[in-house]
Design an enzyme around this catalytic site. Structure first.
Site, PDB file in Angstrom:
ATOM      1  N   HIS A  24       0.878  -1.160  -0.259  1.00  0.00           N
ATOM      2  CA  HIS A  24       0.016   0.127  -0.049  1.00  0.00           C
ATOM      3  C   HIS A  24       0.736   1.401   0.105  1.00  0.00           C
ATOM      4  O   HIS A  24       1.758   1.350   0.663  1.00  0.00           O
ATOM      5  CB  HIS A  24      -0.731   0.083   1.264  1.00  0.00           C
ATOM      6  CG  HIS A  24      -2.167  -0.943   1.182  1.00  0.00           C
ATOM      7  ND1 HIS A  24      -1.741  -2.270   0.996  1.00  0.00           N
ATOM      8  CD2 HIS A  24      -3.402  -0.626   1.556  1.00  0.00           C
ATOM      9  CE1 HIS A  24      -3.054  -2.740   1.113  1.00  0.00           C
ATOM     10  NE2 HIS A  24      -3.884  -1.995   1.512  1.00  0.00           N
ATOM     11  N   GLU A  67      -2.024   6.228  -0.464  1.00  0.00           N
ATOM     12  CA  GLU A  67      -3.591   6.050   0.076  1.00  0.00           C
ATOM     13  C   GLU A  67      -3.729   7.623   0.487  1.00  0.00           C
ATOM     14  O   GLU A  67      -4.292   8.452   0.225  1.00  0.00           O
ATOM     15  CB  GLU A  67      -4.000   4.902   0.789  1.00  0.00           C
ATOM     16  CG  GLU A  67      -5.234   4.689   1.178  1.00  0.00           C
ATOM     17  CD  GLU A  67      -5.642   3.643   2.158  1.00  0.00           C
ATOM     18  OE1 GLU A  67      -4.568   3.135   2.713  1.00  0.00           O
ATOM     19  OE2 GLU A  67      -6.764   3.371   2.212  1.00  0.00           O
TER      20      GLU A  67
HETATM   21  N1  ADE Z   1      -5.877  -2.678   6.091  1.00  0.00           N
HETATM   22  C1  ADE Z   1      -7.156  -2.791   5.516  1.00  0.00           C
HETATM   23  N2  ADE Z   1      -7.575  -1.944   4.680  1.00  0.00           N
HETATM   24  C2  ADE Z   1      -6.559  -0.941   4.332  1.00  0.00           C
HETATM   25  C3  ADE Z   1      -6.338   0.150   3.740  1.00  0.00           C
HETATM   26  N3  ADE Z   1      -7.282   0.499   3.100  1.00  0.00           N
HETATM   27  N4  ADE Z   1      -5.254   0.808   4.064  1.00  0.00           N
HETATM   28  C4  ADE Z   1      -4.046   0.403   4.903  1.00  0.00           C
HETATM   29  N5  ADE Z   1      -4.565  -0.744   5.375  1.00  0.00           N
HETATM   30  C5  ADE Z   1      -5.274  -1.494   5.518  1.00  0.00           C
HETATM   31 ZN    ZN Z   2      -6.188  -1.956   1.366  1.00  0.00          ZN
END
Ligand code: ADE
Ligand code: ZN
Length: 340
Positions: A200, A203
Site C-alpha cells: 500500500h 493512499e
Molecule cells: N488494512 C485494511 N484496509 C486497509 C487500507 N485501505 N489501507 C491500509 N491498511 C488497510
Molecule cells: Zn487495502
C-alpha cells in the site's frame, strides 16, 4: 446507481479479478455477531444495525480501529474458513474468477491465534472455492506498517513453514509516518525466498512513498497509489514501466481520500495510460464488493464500455497468474466485450 443497462451488463459479464481485498475486511456484521456468540464474546454493539451505523469513518485510522477490533471474533480454523467462504460466494455472484487475498497475520498471532490456524482455514476455503465456483486464488501476507520491522521479520520467519501457501508479501495499516523504506530488510528477505512484492502506498501517504515502494521494496504493483498525481514525473514512470495500481473507489470515498467519487482521479489516470484496476479493499466496511465498485466508478466517472474493458484487462495483466491463464482470460474478456 445511474449507469445504463448495457454498461451494467458488461460489468457483470466481464470475468473479473480482485487484487486488493483484505479478507478480514470482508467480515460482515452478521458473521461478527454469529462468531461472537459462538465464542462467548460480548461485542460493544447491541445489534447488526448498530455495527453498521458505527461505520462512519473520517480517515484511515478511524476505520482501522474498528477493523482490528472486529478481528477478535476470528479464533479457530473454522472461523477463517467461514470468513473466506462467505467472501468467495459474494465474489462468485460478481463473476470474479481469480482473487489475490491479503491477510494480516500479526492481527491474529498477537492475540494468540497460531499462524497455522489462520493459513489453514483460509486454504480450506480457497480449495473449496476452486471446486465449488471455479475461482482460483492466492494469498498475500501483509505486514502491519505501524509495527516495527523486527516484528515483521519475526512474522515472516513464523510463516516460513507455510511458504508454499502464499505468493507475495504486502504492507498495510496506518500509512502516515510509516514509509515503505522502514521495511527494506524484510522485503529483501521475502524476495530472496522467491516471494513477489506489493505494498500500500499513496493512499493517505505522499507520492514519495510510492517512489520508495518501487525503488526500495521493489514492488511489482502498488495498492491504492492514487496520490501519484501529485508528482507528474511519477505518473509518467508508472505509465512507462507499466506499474499497475489497485484502486478501491468506494474505500477512497468512505475513508475521505476523495470528497466525492466524481472527483476521483481514477478516470484521469486511466486516460493518461496508467494501468489502473478496480477492487474492493474492505467491502464489509465500505459498502460494496467489486461489482459495486465497478458500477460506482463507471457511474461517477462516465467510464465508457471500451474503458471498462481496458480496466478488466489491466487486472489480468497485473495479476500473479501464470502467462497461459492470463492469455486465456484476456481472450474471454475480449469475447465478452464483443458481445455488447
Ligand atoms: N488494512 C485494511 N484496509 C486497509 C487500507 N485501505 N489501507 C491500509 N491498511 C488497510
Ligand atoms: Zn487495502
Amino acid at each position: 446507481m445511474h449507469i445504463d443497462n448495457a454498461r451494467a451488463q458488461q460489468i457483470q459479464r466481464h470475468p473479473k479479478l480482485e487484487l486488493h481485498l483484505h479478507i478480514e475486511g470482508s467480515l460482515e456484521p452478521e458473521m461478527m455477531f454469529s462468531l461472537a456468540a459462538k465464542h462467548g464474546i460480548k461485542l460493544p454493539y447491541e445489534s447488526v444495525e448498530a455495527v453498521r451505523a458505527a461505520y462512519n469513518f473520517h480517515d484511515l485510522q478511524s476505520f482501522l480501529d474498528l477493523y482490528y477490533a472486529g478481528c477478535d471474533v476470528l479464533r479457530d480454523r473454522r472461523d477463517f474458513y467461514a470468513l473466506a467462504m462467505a467472501y468467495f460466494a459474494r465474489a462468485h455472484a460478481d463473476n470474479v474468477v481469480h482473487a489475490e487475498l491479503f491477510f494480516d497475520p500479526q492481527t491474529h498471532t498477537a492475540r494468540g491465534v497460531p499462524m497455522e490456524v489462520v493459513i489453514s482455514g483460509l486454504r480450506d476455503a480457497m480449495d473449496d472455492a476452486l471446486r465449488r465456483y471455479g475461482i482460483s486464488s492466492e494469498l498475500i501476507l501483509c505486514f502491519l506498517r505501524h509495527l516495527s520491522e523486527e516484528d515483521a521479520l519475526e512474522t515472516l520467519e513464523e510463516a516460513m513453514p507455510f511458504r508454499r501457501e502464499f505468493i507475495a508479501v504486502g504492507l498495510d495499516s496506518g500509512e502516515k509516518g510509516n514509509p515503505p523504506e522502514k521495511f527494506a530488510r524484510v522485503y529483501q528477505k521475502a524476495r530472496d525466498v522467491g516471494l513477489r512484492a506489493v505494498a500500500h502506498a499513496g493512499e493517505e501517504g505522499p507520492a514519495a512513498y510510492i517512489t520508495t515502494a518501487l525503488d526500495v521494496l521493489k514492488v511489482e504493483r502498488v495498492d491504492h497509489g492514487v496520490r501519484c498525481d501529485e508528482d507528474p514525473a511519477l505518473v509518467e514512470r508508472l505509465v512507462r514501466e507499466k506499474i499497475p495500481l489497485t484502486v478501491c473507489p468506494l474505500s477512497n470515498l468512505k475513508l475521505c481520500v476523495v470528497k466525492d467519487l466524481s472527483q476521483h482521479n481514477f478516470a484521469k489516470l486511466l486516460r493518461q495510460g496508467v494501468a489502473v484496476t478496480i477492487n474492493s479493499d474492505d467491502p464489509a466496511y465500505f459498502g460494496g464488493y467489486v461489482g459495486e465498485n465497478y458500477r460506482a466508478a463507471a457511474d461517477a466517472l462516465d467510464l465508457t464500455a471500451a474503458e471498462l474493458t481496458t480496466v478488466a484487462e489491466n487486472a489480468v495483466r497485473a495479476s500473479f497468474l501464470p502467462a497461459p491463464a492470463k492469455t486465456s482470460l484476456l481472450s474471454k474478456i475480449r469475447t465478452s466485450a464483443a458481445r455488447a
